[in-house]
Scaffold this motif. Structure first.
Motif, PDB file in Angstrom:
ATOM      1  N   LEU A  35       0.836  -1.182   0.000  1.00  0.00           N
ATOM      2  CA  LEU A  35       0.000   0.000   0.000  1.00  0.00           C
ATOM      3  C   LEU A  35       0.884   1.249   0.000  1.00  0.00           C
ATOM      4  O   LEU A  35       0.506   2.300  -0.507  1.00  0.00           O
ATOM      5  CB  LEU A  35      -0.926   0.006   1.225  1.00  0.00           C
ATOM      6  CG  LEU A  35      -1.941   1.141   1.262  1.00  0.00           C
ATOM      7  CD1 LEU A  35      -2.953   0.979   0.142  1.00  0.00           C
ATOM      8  CD2 LEU A  35      -2.657   1.200   2.606  1.00  0.00           C
ATOM      9  N   GLY A  36       2.056   1.083   0.584  1.00  0.00           N
ATOM     10  CA  GLY A  36       3.055   2.147   0.544  1.00  0.00           C
ATOM     11  C   GLY A  36       2.551   3.449   1.114  1.00  0.00           C
ATOM     12  O   GLY A  36       1.844   3.479   2.124  1.00  0.00           O
ATOM     13  N   SER A  37       2.875   4.525   0.444  1.00  0.00           N
ATOM     14  CA  SER A  37       2.539   5.856   0.939  1.00  0.00           C
ATOM     15  C   SER A  37       1.195   6.322   0.412  1.00  0.00           C
ATOM     16  O   SER A  37       0.773   7.432   0.716  1.00  0.00           O
ATOM     17  CB  SER A  37       3.614   6.837   0.489  1.00  0.00           C
ATOM     18  OG  SER A  37       3.674   6.835  -0.931  1.00  0.00           O
ATOM     19  N   GLY A  38       0.533   5.503  -0.402  1.00  0.00           N
ATOM     20  CA  GLY A  38      -0.747   5.931  -0.980  1.00  0.00           C
ATOM     21  C   GLY A  38      -0.582   6.741  -2.249  1.00  0.00           C
ATOM     22  O   GLY A  38      -1.520   7.402  -2.693  1.00  0.00           O
ATOM     23  N   GLY A  39       0.590   6.705  -2.818  1.00  0.00           N
ATOM     24  CA  GLY A  39       0.815   7.425  -4.072  1.00  0.00           C
ATOM     25  C   GLY A  39       0.463   6.539  -5.250  1.00  0.00           C
ATOM     26  O   GLY A  39       1.303   5.810  -5.779  1.00  0.00           O
ATOM     27  N   VAL A  40      -0.798   6.592  -5.663  1.00  0.00           N
ATOM     28  CA  VAL A  40      -1.263   5.719  -6.745  1.00  0.00           C
ATOM     29  C   VAL A  40      -0.832   6.301  -8.088  1.00  0.00           C
ATOM     30  O   VAL A  40      -1.024   7.497  -8.337  1.00  0.00           O
ATOM     31  CB  VAL A  40      -2.795   5.576  -6.697  1.00  0.00           C
ATOM     32  CG1 VAL A  40      -3.295   4.806  -7.918  1.00  0.00           C
ATOM     33  CG2 VAL A  40      -3.219   4.879  -5.407  1.00  0.00           C
ATOM     34  N   ILE A  41      -0.205   5.449  -8.903  1.00  0.00           N
ATOM     35  CA  ILE A  41       0.168   5.895 -10.242  1.00  0.00           C
ATOM     36  C   ILE A  41      -0.569   5.017 -11.254  1.00  0.00           C
ATOM     37  O   ILE A  41      -0.428   3.794 -11.241  1.00  0.00           O
ATOM     38  CB  ILE A  41       1.691   5.806 -10.465  1.00  0.00           C
ATOM     39  CG1 ILE A  41       2.421   6.635  -9.392  1.00  0.00           C
ATOM     40  CG2 ILE A  41       2.055   6.309 -11.859  1.00  0.00           C
ATOM     41  CD1 ILE A  41       3.921   6.475  -9.396  1.00  0.00           C
ATOM     42  N   ILE A  42      -1.397   5.656 -12.084  1.00  0.00           N
ATOM     43  CA  ILE A  42      -2.185   4.948 -13.084  1.00  0.00           C
ATOM     44  C   ILE A  42      -1.482   5.070 -14.429  1.00  0.00           C
ATOM     45  O   ILE A  42      -1.136   6.175 -14.851  1.00  0.00           O
ATOM     46  CB  ILE A  42      -3.591   5.582 -13.225  1.00  0.00           C
ATOM     47  CG1 ILE A  42      -4.271   5.733 -11.857  1.00  0.00           C
ATOM     48  CG2 ILE A  42      -4.441   4.826 -14.242  1.00  0.00           C
ATOM     49  CD1 ILE A  42      -4.841   4.480 -11.291  1.00  0.00           C
ATOM     50  N   MET A  43      -1.243   3.947 -15.098  1.00  0.00           N
ATOM     51  CA  MET A  43      -0.642   3.996 -16.421  1.00  0.00           C
ATOM     52  C   MET A  43      -1.593   3.337 -17.420  1.00  0.00           C
ATOM     53  O   MET A  43      -2.011   2.202 -17.223  1.00  0.00           O
ATOM     54  CB  MET A  43       0.696   3.265 -16.411  1.00  0.00           C
ATOM     55  CG  MET A  43       1.717   3.956 -15.499  1.00  0.00           C
ATOM     56  SD  MET A  43       3.303   3.170 -15.577  1.00  0.00           S
ATOM     57  CE  MET A  43       3.609   2.873 -13.858  1.00  0.00           C
ATOM     58  N   ASP A  44      -1.923   4.074 -18.469  1.00  0.00           N
ATOM     59  CA  ASP A  44      -2.895   3.545 -19.426  1.00  0.00           C
ATOM     60  C   ASP A  44      -2.195   2.728 -20.512  1.00  0.00           C
ATOM     61  O   ASP A  44      -0.977   2.564 -20.514  1.00  0.00           O
ATOM     62  CB  ASP A  44      -3.762   4.667 -20.002  1.00  0.00           C
ATOM     63  CG  ASP A  44      -2.995   5.561 -20.958  1.00  0.00           C
ATOM     64  OD1 ASP A  44      -1.872   5.195 -21.363  1.00  0.00           O
ATOM     65  OD2 ASP A  44      -3.523   6.649 -21.293  1.00  0.00           O
ATOM     66  N   GLU A  45      -2.985   2.232 -21.440  1.00  0.00           N
ATOM     67  CA  GLU A  45      -2.462   1.299 -22.442  1.00  0.00           C
ATOM     68  C   GLU A  45      -1.433   1.915 -23.379  1.00  0.00           C
ATOM     69  O   GLU A  45      -0.707   1.204 -24.058  1.00  0.00           O
ATOM     70  CB  GLU A  45      -3.623   0.715 -23.248  1.00  0.00           C
ATOM     71  CG  GLU A  45      -4.484   1.799 -23.910  1.00  0.00           C
ATOM     72  CD  GLU A  45      -5.757   1.225 -24.526  1.00  0.00           C
ATOM     73  OE1 GLU A  45      -5.629   0.270 -25.300  1.00  0.00           O
ATOM     74  OE2 GLU A  45      -6.862   1.718 -24.215  1.00  0.00           O
ATOM     75  N   ASP A  46      -1.357   3.234 -23.430  1.00  0.00           N
ATOM     76  CA  ASP A  46      -0.377   3.881 -24.302  1.00  0.00           C
ATOM     77  C   ASP A  46       1.005   4.013 -23.649  1.00  0.00           C
ATOM     78  O   ASP A  46       1.934   4.518 -24.270  1.00  0.00           O
ATOM     79  CB  ASP A  46      -0.851   5.285 -24.693  1.00  0.00           C
ATOM     80  CG  ASP A  46      -1.977   5.212 -25.725  1.00  0.00           C
ATOM     81  OD1 ASP A  46      -2.194   4.097 -26.249  1.00  0.00           O
ATOM     82  OD2 ASP A  46      -2.631   6.239 -25.966  1.00  0.00           O
ATOM     83  N   THR A  47       1.092   3.607 -22.416  1.00  0.00           N
ATOM     84  CA  THR A  47       2.355   3.796 -21.708  1.00  0.00           C
ATOM     85  C   THR A  47       3.408   2.797 -22.181  1.00  0.00           C
ATOM     86  O   THR A  47       3.113   1.625 -22.366  1.00  0.00           O
ATOM     87  CB  THR A  47       2.132   3.581 -20.196  1.00  0.00           C
ATOM     88  OG1 THR A  47       1.007   4.335 -19.817  1.00  0.00           O
ATOM     89  CG2 THR A  47       3.346   3.988 -19.397  1.00  0.00           C
ATOM     90  N   CYS A  48       4.631   3.293 -22.371  1.00  0.00           N
ATOM     91  CA  CYS A  48       5.748   2.404 -22.628  1.00  0.00           C
ATOM     92  C   CYS A  48       6.326   1.988 -21.288  1.00  0.00           C
ATOM     93  O   CYS A  48       6.828   2.833 -20.537  1.00  0.00           O
ATOM     94  CB  CYS A  48       6.803   3.124 -23.458  1.00  0.00           C
ATOM     95  SG  CYS A  48       8.360   2.227 -23.510  1.00  0.00           S
ATOM     96  N   MET A  49       6.249   0.721 -20.964  1.00  0.00           N
ATOM     97  CA  MET A  49       6.705   0.275 -19.647  1.00  0.00           C
ATOM     98  C   MET A  49       8.221   0.347 -19.520  1.00  0.00           C
ATOM     99  O   MET A  49       8.756   0.439 -18.423  1.00  0.00           O
ATOM    100  CB  MET A  49       6.201  -1.143 -19.359  1.00  0.00           C
ATOM    101  CG  MET A  49       4.699  -1.224 -19.126  1.00  0.00           C
ATOM    102  SD  MET A  49       4.067   0.003 -17.941  1.00  0.00           S
ATOM    103  CE  MET A  49       4.692  -0.663 -16.401  1.00  0.00           C
TER     104      MET A  49
END
Lengths: 437, 671
Positions: free
Chosen positions: A320-334
């Motif tokens: 759960l960490g610090s609660g810093g949610v990062i959303i990456m959509d389908e266009d993201t280059c991993m």
């Protein structure tokens, strides 16, 4: 300043004063039950205060999630040394921006939380360590401290309770490493910000080698509500083992990014769709980081049935960490995501131990080269291998923080690395080179 | 003593005291856990991660250098996981360092050019593995803190805290402790390979502390001084003098031929000519009943001093013999007679619970003693008390610092200590010193003393009777003789000066000017053409301490052996010169052979306190002498006892001829 409109789905405990006119002023605070929890606690014994905090199931909000009441209980109250309360406001985890709104919008809530912690271990001095880059918050904090002194909520014999407490705001110099508690203490003492060997833990030998309670800003901010409404009431807001609410920072490819206070156990899907207004441009979710860039990433499939709490995330081998949610959509280059994350850690490694110092930069260099189209097939395994060689072997958790997301990206998105080799450089997004800065 | 802890390391049962670290526990059964950053006696770093081991019931690998043993602990140091971890650490380490012919690392390396931190310290960052030993030894061991770390992450680098140069003692401890040769010695680097040198352990000839220095020599050149074997009383400590300041020996002005005054000018002559000239003058003056004066040295060996006083008293029939005294050991020994207080050794400074420093700035004048006291504080939390005129380095960790001389104000605190070592300098002498001894007795706790003396054999010169009032072993001579100052002022027929420079203006640091000689004939044995030698009729080139065998006695009365490391063409040991003179005069049989071992045997037989066990001496150890057990009925004359108070970078005549000491002189000293 607030980042976003509040959401009706929020459970506003820590953020209850957000949006009020002059919410940061002591007048507003006092008019809205401010400092009442302290007065209540001042009539309680230290054991009762700690019992109340334990009953709340409050866990450290900085990322490690250690039970707060237990931590306070470790402080040897009978030690002849002075005890200190230290607030970790060195919020630097990428994706995390909750402590700044808590300090900016309701600094007295933090002060009150610190005072209650002081009562619980017989401490009479405390430090609020604020991230170097949050320089403007120093002014906010110092204004609040001045108000509190002026109105008798800090200093000698606070409100006739006989309790003395001095609180100081202290600024860091811009090092992520100083968010690690022992490095923070070194920095606070005026030394180079490198971690200490633990044990001894700060509860026994913290600031100036004295017993110290060291918690995150959000943790202290939850304390007044716990004392005011009772630990059980706070616990009931969340789910068993994860009491209360969590400041959740929605960032990345989402329509309504911002900081939302959600009860623990809040469904991830509902958080993305309803609180955050869904993924940007109606795209599909590709990857999800639950609590800051040091957490292993989750794929959309892994998020089925997930809730925002310590156990749900642990069962998915992330945090759960610090609660810093990062959303990456389908266009993201991993691959690019991995580069970006590693650039941060390579820049922030303090340089004390070999695996973190050398590993982060090595990974950054390979990943950058790979993303720029100069990768080879052996690089993919090498990236995973270096990260695994760092994992669990570094002096402090920074090395793990760099290794964990990298390992998860290589394992879960290996096909994207292979695509980089097979196709053009970065088939997903033509954003130019990521030559290191 | 607490019960021992039982644990298992690699299947072997280990029993060690509580709090022992696993890395040290493993050593007790011969298991070596590799480590770069761990260094016994310094704070723990856990930076190199090489000592990772598997411990049962612990999920992660643990660093053996930070892990204290626990009952029933099971440690494995050689499993595949451990081996893999170690290998990976080394791989990571080598990414940005020199090395690794084959590597998975194909990126550009971080590289910074070599830097010079000081005249004697160079730093080559690509060799540096960032173990922080240098930073720690400078901070903790020396209390200097001249080295730090700049930048962070992969570009972290060791750097002087002063920016581009070191402001420090230039002791070179950082170089000695560097495991990879990133820090190198300005004088030794690129000169030779260690295995091409001969290593000779001997005693540093500068201050009175008596550090062992191991001289690395090749072709009769000293190339390096260090103390790698740590077998001396100094342990791992050496200051700039012990490590670098041997270099006076090949100074261009070093005398390598006897000089004889011919028509008013000193001219090079053969040894035979020079010795004959001196012997003839001595013999004629003896026959004429003329007056002799002899001034000896506090650098020459016990054997030389003993032989010189015997020469003076038995052959030249004079009691006009003296040397430059730098501390009032005579009064101390007299005052201690019949008391419970004793003399301390260097190891007492590391082991005793409380230390009182009177007068001296130890870090500058007695750096090894300062180091020992600091180590005692670091390792045993010793209580240190300071009573000095000015601020000193010991203030930083002292329980109490008093400015001035009022040590009596510490009476109550000192009385509460279980034991005490008192060090005092030349400002405590005569009645002041007797008062101090009485004060110590009044504390009713075990007290030991160190009378601080300046030079390598200041103590030995007194022990060997280089004074008009005392014979060897502090036996009163019973005859009045002239003191050094009186000899210089008197118009003696012959003044014979061995290894001293009495005609130098007192305590003057500049090389110009000299006291004019009054003696009719002046013979000087020295390494250099000093202010005294320039006025001589005959100058005999002497060997340095590194060019001869013998023994010296340090400030705490510990006798140690000098071992010859090199020969310098033309120069002879003072003992040999004296022997040849005796032979020329036909007096050799009276004085006996001029072989150091034979003279030392006579000293052991005849000088009180020197009946010391030979095996310890022979194997390079130190033995404290117990010189007196009774009163010394001589009058104290304050004017005779005066320390030069040489700092870290000065050392009398020798220091003036050391290139290294001169090169660092412009660096301000830090406390």
């Amino acid at each position: 300043m607030l980042f976003n409109e509040p959401s009706p789905l929020e459970t506003r405990v820590l953020t209850r004063r957000f949006g009020l006119p002059n919410s940061a002023s002591i007048d507003t605070y006092l008019a809205t039950e401010g400092y009442q929890a302290f007065l209540k606690a001042a009539k309680m014994t230290p054991e009762e205060i700690i019992a109340e905090v334990k009953a709340s199931n409050l866990r450290g909000r900085g990322g490690a999630g250690f039970p707060t009441g237990m931590k306070w209980g470790f402080v040897p109250r009978n030690s002849p040394k002075p005890k200190y309360i230290v607030v970790n406001g060195d919020e630097s985890e990428p994706g995390t921006c909750k402590d700044r709104v808590l300090i900016e919008n309701d600094p007295h809530q933090l002060i009150e939380g610190v005072l209650i912690a002081g009562l619980s271990v017989d401490a009479h001095a405390g430090y609020i360590y604020i991230r170097g880059e949050y320089r403007y918050l120093i002014e906010v904090m110092e204004k609040a401290l001045a108000e509190a002194y002026e109105k008798g909520w800090l200093g000698k014999n606070i409100q006739g309770t006989g309790f003395d407490f001095d609180l100081y705001a202290h600024t860091g110099a811009g090092a992520y490493e100083c968010g690690e508690e022992s490095a923070l203490l070194e920095s606070l003492e005026g030394k180079r910000g490198i971690p200490r060997i633990r044990p001894p833990f700060p509860a026994v030998a913290g600031a100036f080698q004295c017993p110290t309670i060291l918690n995150n800003v959000e943790t202290f901010c939850a304390v007044p509500a716990i004392l005011r409404d009772g630990g059980a009431a706070f616990a009931a807001l969340g789910i068993p083992k994860s009491g209360g609410t969590k400041m959740t920072c929605l960032t990345g490819h989402i329509n309504k990014p911002g900081v939302y206070e959600l009860r623990l156990g809040f469904p991830v899907k509902q958080m993305i769709e309803e609180v955050g207004g869904g993924i940007r441009n109606g795209k599909k979710l590709k990857a999800f980081i639950p609590g800051g860039s040091s957490c292993p990433v989750l794929t959309a499939a892994e998020l089925e049935g997930a809730t925002m709490d310590y156990d749900s995330m642990a069962s998915r081998k992330t945090m759960l960490g610090s609660g810093g949610v990062i959303i990456m959509d389908e266009d993201t280059c991993m691959v690019k995501a991995a580069v970006r994350i590693m650039r941060f850690y390579a820049h922030e490694s303090c340089g004390w131990c070999i695996p973190c110092r050398e590993g982060t930069t090595w990974l950054k260099k390979i990943l950058t080269r790979f993303h720029d189209g100069q990768g080879t097939r052996t690089d993919i395994n090498l990236i995973g291998d270096i990260a695994k060689n760092m994992l669990g072997r570094t002096f402090c958790p920074l090395g793990d923080a760099a290794a964990m997301p990298t390992i998860s990206i290589v394992e879960k998105f290996r096909h994207e690395f292979e695509d980089h080799l097979n196709g053009k450089p970065c088939p997903y997004e033509h954003s130019g080179s990521m030559v290191t800065v | 003593m607490a019960a021992l802890i039982n644990l298992t390391i690699d299947g072997r049962a280990v029993r060690v005291p509580p709090q022992t670290l696993v890395i040290d526990a493993a050593k007790t059964v011969g298991i070596e856990i590799p480590a770069f950053c761990y260094y016994e006696g310094l704070s723990l770093a856990a930076a190199c991660r090489m000592c990772l081991v598997e411990v049962e019931k612990m999920p992660k690998l643990q660093t053996a250098c930070t892990l204290p043993v626990a009952e029933g602990m099971v440690v494995r140091t050689g499993t595949p996981t451990v081996a893999q971890a170690r290998k990976s650490m080394l791989e990571l380490l080598l990414t940005n360092r020199y090395g690794a012919g084959e590597s998975r690392y194909s990126e550009e390396k971080v590289h910074t050019p070599e830097k010079q931190f000081s005249p004697v310290v160079f730093f080559d960052a690509p060799r540096c593995i960032l173990c922080f030993r240098c930073v720690r030894v400078c901070n903790e061991g020396l209390g200097v803190g001249a080295l730090g770390v700049v930048n962070r992450g992969v570009v972290s680098e060791i750097a002087p805290n002063a920016g581009d140069h070191l402001e420090c003692d230039e002791c070179g401890a950082c170089i000695d402790i560097c495991p990879v040769g990133a820090l190198t010695s300005g004088t030794y680097r690129y000169q030779t390979r260690p295995w091409e040198m001969t290593h000779t352990g001997t005693i540093c000839t500068h201050c009175g502390d008596g550090c062992k220095t191991t001289l690395g020599t090749r072709n009769d050149q000293i190339i390096r001084g260090n103390n790698r074997d740590r077998s001396g009383i100094n342990g791992e400590f050496l200051c700039i003098k012990g490590r670098y300041a041997f270099d006076f020996y090949d100074h261009p002005e070093r005398l390598q031929s006897p000089l004889l005054r011919v028509n008013g000018k000193l001219e090079e002559v053969s040894w035979a000519t020079a010795l004959a000239a001196v012997a003839q003058k001595f013999t004629r003056t003896l026959a004429d009943g003329g007056g002799f004066g002899v001034i000896g040295s506090n650098h020459t060996t016990n054997e030389e001093n003993f032989y010189l006083q015997k020469f003076a008293r038995e052959v030249l029939k004079t009691n006009h013999i003296d040397h430059h005294r730098t501390g009032d050991i005579v009064t101390l020994l007299d005052a201690l007679s019949g008391k419970t207080s004793k003399l301390a050794t260097v190891s007492d400074l590391y082991e005793r619970k409380a230390i009182l420093v009177l007068g001296a700035d130890l870090a500058l004048e007695h750096p090894m003693l300062s180091y020992q006291i600091r180590a005692n504080y670091r390792h045993h939390q010793a209580h240190v008390y300071v009573v000095t005129a000015q601020a000193v380095r010991e203030d930083k960790y002292a329980v109490a610092s008093v400015r001035g001389r009022d040590y009596e104000s510490l009476h109550d605190k000192l009385k509460a200590e279980p034991e005490l070592v008192i060090l005092f300098d030349d400002t405590y002498q005569g009645d002041d010193l007797r008062k101090l001894v009485d004060f110590a007795e009044s504390l009713a706790i075990p007290v030991k003393f160190i009378c601080l003396l300046d030079y390598a054999n200041s103590r030995g010169a007194l022990d060997m009777g280089l004074t008009p009032e005392l014979l060897p072993g502090y036996v009163p001579s019973g005859q009045p003789g002239m003191h050094a100052a009186e000899m210089i002022a008197a118009s003696l027929d012959v003044l014979w000066v061995v290894g001293a420079n009495p005609l130098r203006p007192n305590l003057s640091r500049d090389r110009e000017g000299a006291v004019p000689r009054k003696a009719g004939f002046l013979v000087v044995q020295d390494m250099f053409l000093t202010e005294t030698a320039r006025q001589a009729d005959v100058v005999l080139p002497a060997a340095s301490a590194y060019e001869k065998n013998g023994t010296v006695t340090n400030t705490s009365g510990e006798v140690q052996r000098l071992t010859r490391a090199i020969h310098t063409m033309g120069a002879k040991p003072d003992l040999e010169i004296m022997g040849f003179l005796a032979r020329e005069m036909g007096a050799a049989s009276a004085l006996g052979p001029w072989i150091p071992e034979t003279v030392f045997a006579e000293i052991r037989r005849t000088v009180r306190g020197y009946e010391i066990p030979m095996p310890v001496m022979a194997t390079g150890g130190a033995v404290q002498t117990a010189p007196v057990n009774g009163r010394i009925p001589v009058e104290h004359r304050p004017a005779l006892v005066q320390s030069d108070h040489n700092g870290l970078f000065a050392s009398g005549t020798l220091g003036r001829y050391s290139k290294v000491l001169n090169s660092v002189l412009e660096n301000p000293l830090s406390r």
